[in-house]
Design a protein around this motif. Structure first.
Motif, PDB file in Angstrom:
ATOM      1  N   PHE A  10       0.903  -1.186   0.004  1.00 28.42           N
ATOM      2  CA  PHE A  10       0.193   0.093   0.061  1.00 28.42           C
ATOM      3  C   PHE A  10       0.946   1.253   0.029  1.00 28.42           C
ATOM      4  N   GLU A  11       0.371   2.165  -0.670  1.00 34.71           N
ATOM      5  CA  GLU A  11       0.925   3.652  -0.551  1.00 34.71           C
ATOM      6  C   GLU A  11       1.020   4.157   0.931  1.00 34.71           C
ATOM      7  N   PRO A  12       2.178   4.519   1.411  1.00 32.30           N
ATOM      8  CA  PRO A  12       2.367   5.030   2.763  1.00 32.30           C
ATOM      9  C   PRO A  12       1.201   5.918   3.245  1.00 32.30           C
ATOM     10  N   GLU A  13       0.614   6.858   2.475  1.00 35.85           N
ATOM     11  CA  GLU A  13      -0.362   7.752   2.609  1.00 35.85           C
ATOM     12  C   GLU A  13      -1.625   6.796   2.968  1.00 35.85           C
ATOM     13  N   TYR A  14      -1.925   5.931   2.164  1.00 35.38           N
ATOM     14  CA  TYR A  14      -3.005   4.887   2.556  1.00 35.38           C
ATOM     15  C   TYR A  14      -2.996   4.431   3.980  1.00 35.38           C
ATOM     16  N   ILE A  15      -1.888   3.880   4.136  1.00 34.57           N
ATOM     17  CA  ILE A  15      -1.589   3.223   5.736  1.00 34.57           C
ATOM     18  C   ILE A  15      -1.771   4.230   6.635  1.00 34.57           C
ATOM     19  N   GLN A  16      -1.207   5.532   6.620  1.00 29.80           N
ATOM     20  CA  GLN A  16      -1.563   6.734   7.446  1.00 29.80           C
ATOM     21  C   GLN A  16      -2.794   6.842   7.582  1.00 29.80           C
ATOM     22  N   ALA A  17      -3.722   7.125   6.526  1.00 26.55           N
ATOM     23  CA  ALA A  17      -5.008   7.613   6.451  1.00 26.55           C
ATOM     24  C   ALA A  17      -5.913   6.579   7.381  1.00 26.55           C
ATOM     25  N   LEU A  18      -5.556   4.833   7.004  1.00 30.18           N
ATOM     26  CA  LEU A  18      -6.381   4.183   7.681  1.00 30.18           C
ATOM     27  C   LEU A  18      -6.058   4.143   9.058  1.00 30.18           C
ATOM     28  N   THR A  19      -4.784   4.172   9.423  1.00 29.51           N
ATOM     29  CA  THR A  19      -4.424   4.383  10.841  1.00 29.51           C
ATOM     30  C   THR A  19      -4.888   5.545  11.530  1.00 29.51           C
ATOM     31  N   ARG A  20      -5.143   6.587  11.027  1.00 33.31           N
ATOM     32  CA  ARG A  20      -5.762   7.920  11.427  1.00 33.31           C
ATOM     33  C   ARG A  20      -7.307   7.860  11.641  1.00 33.31           C
ATOM     34  N   ILE A  21      -7.864   7.193  10.711  1.00 32.16           N
ATOM     35  CA  ILE A  21      -9.211   6.702  10.814  1.00 32.16           C
ATOM     36  C   ILE A  21      -9.560   5.958  12.147  1.00 32.16           C
ATOM     37  N   PHE A  22      -8.829   4.877  12.010  1.00 33.26           N
ATOM     38  CA  PHE A  22      -8.723   3.721  13.161  1.00 33.26           C
ATOM     39  C   PHE A  22      -8.442   4.186  14.348  1.00 33.26           C
ATOM     40  N   GLU A  23      -7.267   4.898  14.739  1.00 35.45           N
ATOM     41  CA  GLU A  23      -6.966   5.483  15.931  1.00 35.45           C
ATOM     42  C   GLU A  23      -7.424   6.809  16.576  1.00 35.45           C
ATOM     43  N   GLU A  24      -7.665   7.673  15.480  1.00 40.17           N
ATOM     44  CA  GLU A  24      -8.071   8.876  16.048  1.00 40.17           C
ATOM     45  C   GLU A  24      -9.588   9.360  15.755  1.00 40.17           C
ATOM     46  N   ASP A  25      -9.941   9.147  14.437  1.00 36.44           N
ATOM     47  CA  ASP A  25     -11.261   9.609  13.932  1.00 36.44           C
ATOM     48  C   ASP A  25     -12.517   8.870  14.548  1.00 36.44           C
ATOM     49  N   ILE A  26     -12.200   7.529  14.893  1.00 35.10           N
ATOM     50  CA  ILE A  26     -13.198   6.558  15.561  1.00 35.10           C
ATOM     51  C   ILE A  26     -12.874   6.929  16.892  1.00 35.10           C
ATOM     52  N   VAL A  27     -13.630   7.726  17.582  1.00 28.76           N
ATOM     53  CA  VAL A  27     -13.634   8.037  18.993  1.00 28.76           C
ATOM     54  C   VAL A  27     -13.575   7.004  20.080  1.00 28.76           C
ATOM     55  N   PHE A  28     -14.391   5.876  19.556  1.00 31.95           N
ATOM     56  CA  PHE A  28     -14.527   4.599  20.648  1.00 31.95           C
ATOM     57  C   PHE A  28     -13.121   3.825  20.484  1.00 31.95           C
ATOM     58  N   ASN A  29     -12.642   3.894  19.385  1.00 29.99           N
ATOM     59  CA  ASN A  29     -11.274   3.228  19.314  1.00 29.99           C
ATOM     60  C   ASN A  29     -10.232   3.940  20.311  1.00 29.99           C
ATOM     61  N   ARG A  30     -10.213   5.211  19.998  1.00 30.07           N
ATOM     62  CA  ARG A  30      -9.434   6.147  20.740  1.00 30.07           C
ATOM     63  C   ARG A  30      -9.519   6.082  22.135  1.00 30.07           C
ATOM     64  N   THR A  31     -10.819   5.898  22.757  1.00 33.94           N
ATOM     65  CA  THR A  31     -11.357   5.624  24.098  1.00 33.94           C
ATOM     66  C   THR A  31     -10.790   4.428  24.496  1.00 33.94           C
ATOM     67  N   LEU A  32     -10.661   3.469  23.741  1.00 33.83           N
ATOM     68  CA  LEU A  32     -10.305   2.067  24.286  1.00 33.83           C
ATOM     69  C   LEU A  32      -8.646   1.904  24.026  1.00 33.83           C
ATOM     70  N   GLY A  33      -8.175   2.766  23.304  1.00 37.37           N
ATOM     71  CA  GLY A  33      -6.632   2.768  23.263  1.00 37.37           C
ATOM     72  C   GLY A  33      -6.232   1.867  22.231  1.00 37.37           C
ATOM     73  N   LEU A  34      -7.130   1.356  21.147  1.00 38.87           N
ATOM     74  CA  LEU A  34      -6.552   0.699  20.189  1.00 38.87           C
ATOM     75  C   LEU A  34      -5.571   1.282  19.221  1.00 38.87           C
ATOM     76  N   LYS A  35      -4.692   0.422  18.822  1.00 37.57           N
ATOM     77  CA  LYS A  35      -3.527   0.832  18.029  1.00 37.57           C
ATOM     78  C   LYS A  35      -3.407  -0.291  16.872  1.00 37.57           C
TER      79      LYS A  35
END
Length: 159
Positions: A10-35
């Motif tokens: 994958f392009e680094p930008e795609y990996i970064q975007a998926l990671t940002r969505i998962f870890e930061e934008d989905i607030v519940f995941n951020r609350t759980l501390g999922l990485k």
């Protein structure tokens, strides 16, 4: 004899975007501390650190079963999104990420095999089948020693 095909990168930008969505934008995941620890075309790995807020049984400092279930579901979903992204590499990153809006859990099954006791946990999600409408995944929740604590399987709507 044919050489094995190169693994999809994958392009680094795609990996970064998926990671940002998962870890930061989905607030519940951020609350759980999922990485997220790694993303491949059909497998995603992640981690979660034990915190007091995640305790489900105070006498044993055991992680709550709902945290395990939610973490497995979230990781299964992002694995499906990675698989969709791999299938549509001819599309722009934005178009592939937009497909996330259509993703939803249809069914989730979790088997709790051992108590979730530890300082940190690892997760693994693998896409078993990616159809045009439904994707199936298998997930694992592991202790810090690598022991399998819980397993999950899920179906997700993808269209």
């Amino acid at each position: 004899m044919k050489a094995a095909p190169e693994p999809l990168a994958f392009e680094p930008e795609y990996i970064q975007a998926l990671t940002r969505i998962f870890e930061e934008d989905i607030v519940f995941n951020r609350t759980l501390g999922l990485k997220i620890t790694s993303i491949a075309a059909d497998t995603v790995t992640g981690s979660i650190q034990m915190r007091h807020e995640l305790v489900g049984h105070p006498s044993y400092n055991r992680i709550h079963g709902g945290v395990i279930s939610a973490a497995l579901d979230a990781l299964g979903g992002i694995a499906v999104l990675a698989a969709i992204g791999a299938r549509h590499m001819d599309e722009s990153i934005e178009a592939r990420l937009h497909r996330f809006a259509k993703l939803g859990t249809i069914d989730l099954r979790v088997d709790y095999l051992r108590p979730g006791i530890g300082e940190h946990f690892s997760l693994r999600a693998e896409v078993m089948r990616l159809g045009s409408r439904v994707a199936s995944t298998r997930m694992e929740f592991l202790g810090s020693d690598g022991r399998l604590l819980s397993t999950g399987s899920a179906a997700y709507i993808v269209s």
